[in-house]
Design an enzyme around this catalytic site. Sequence first.
Site, PDB file in Angstrom:
ATOM      1  N   CYS A  14       0.856  -1.178   0.000  1.00 16.86           N
ATOM      2  CA  CYS A  14       0.000   0.000   0.000  1.00 16.86           C
ATOM      3  C   CYS A  14       0.901   1.240   0.000  1.00 16.86           C
ATOM      4  O   CYS A  14       1.798   1.350   0.843  1.00 16.86           O
ATOM      5  CB  CYS A  14      -0.890   0.005   1.241  1.00 16.86           C
ATOM      6  SG  CYS A  14      -1.806   1.546   1.446  1.00 16.86           S
ATOM      7  N   CYS A  68      -8.706  -4.654  -9.526  1.00 15.66           N
ATOM      8  CA  CYS A  68      -8.283  -3.639 -10.491  1.00 15.66           C
ATOM      9  C   CYS A  68      -7.791  -2.449  -9.683  1.00 15.66           C
ATOM     10  O   CYS A  68      -8.592  -1.746  -9.065  1.00 15.66           O
ATOM     11  CB  CYS A  68      -9.488  -3.283 -11.363  1.00 15.66           C
ATOM     12  SG  CYS A  68      -9.097  -2.101 -12.654  1.00 15.66           S
ATOM     13  N   CYS A  97       0.417   3.182   3.553  1.00 14.95           N
ATOM     14  CA  CYS A  97       0.925   2.726   4.854  1.00 14.95           C
ATOM     15  C   CYS A  97       1.952   1.600   4.772  1.00 14.95           C
ATOM     16  O   CYS A  97       2.467   1.168   5.805  1.00 14.95           O
ATOM     17  CB  CYS A  97      -0.238   2.287   5.739  1.00 14.95           C
ATOM     18  SG  CYS A  97      -1.001   0.734   5.217  1.00 14.95           S
ATOM     19  N   CYS A 104      -5.047   1.433   6.460  1.00 13.26           N
ATOM     20  CA  CYS A 104      -5.101   2.909   6.469  1.00 13.26           C
ATOM     21  C   CYS A 104      -6.358   3.456   5.809  1.00 13.26           C
ATOM     22  O   CYS A 104      -6.561   4.668   5.783  1.00 13.26           O
ATOM     23  CB  CYS A 104      -3.859   3.500   5.806  1.00 13.26           C
ATOM     24  SG  CYS A 104      -3.790   3.287   4.021  1.00 13.26           S
ATOM     25  N   CYS A 125      -7.433  -0.367   1.449  1.00 12.87           N
ATOM     26  CA  CYS A 125      -6.451  -0.951   2.359  1.00 12.87           C
ATOM     27  C   CYS A 125      -7.099  -1.036   3.732  1.00 12.87           C
ATOM     28  O   CYS A 125      -7.631  -0.038   4.235  1.00 12.87           O
ATOM     29  CB  CYS A 125      -5.206  -0.074   2.421  1.00 12.87           C
ATOM     30  SG  CYS A 125      -4.063  -0.572   3.727  1.00 12.87           S
TER      31      CYS A 125
END
Length: 137
Positions: A49, A121, A52, A101, A98
Amino acid sequence: MKNEKVARSETEWKQVLTSEQYRILREKGTERAFTGKYWKHKQDGTYLCAGCGLELFSSETKFDSGTGWPSFWDAIDQTRIETRHDSSYGMHRVEALCSRCGGHLGHLFDDGPKPTGQRYCINSASLKFTNEKPGRQ
Ligand code: FE
């Protein structure tokens, strides 16, 4: 700690993210197809991510979807992706975020390849690639 939530103020996010990352991760934007840095990226490693650093996808599940966005048929761990119904733009889609975060990653579709039939996607701007294998967190 991978299960600990990462919470920052919008001011803090603006400081740590590029404007493109902020627009996508925090404002649920979408990068133009075929413009991101990972849609045709083929190296072995892990996609984290960009907000984070949580490990989200392995290169082993990346496939060429032809959409112009990085596409994966599975996540490293389902619990790292939060899904939410998204009815924006008159469409019924499943948003992928995510789980640590809350950053917007992209969308999840059910027209992916075997074995899962899923297609994550994802915006390149929501990801950060490392050549390390998954499992360091
Ligand atoms: Fe995150």
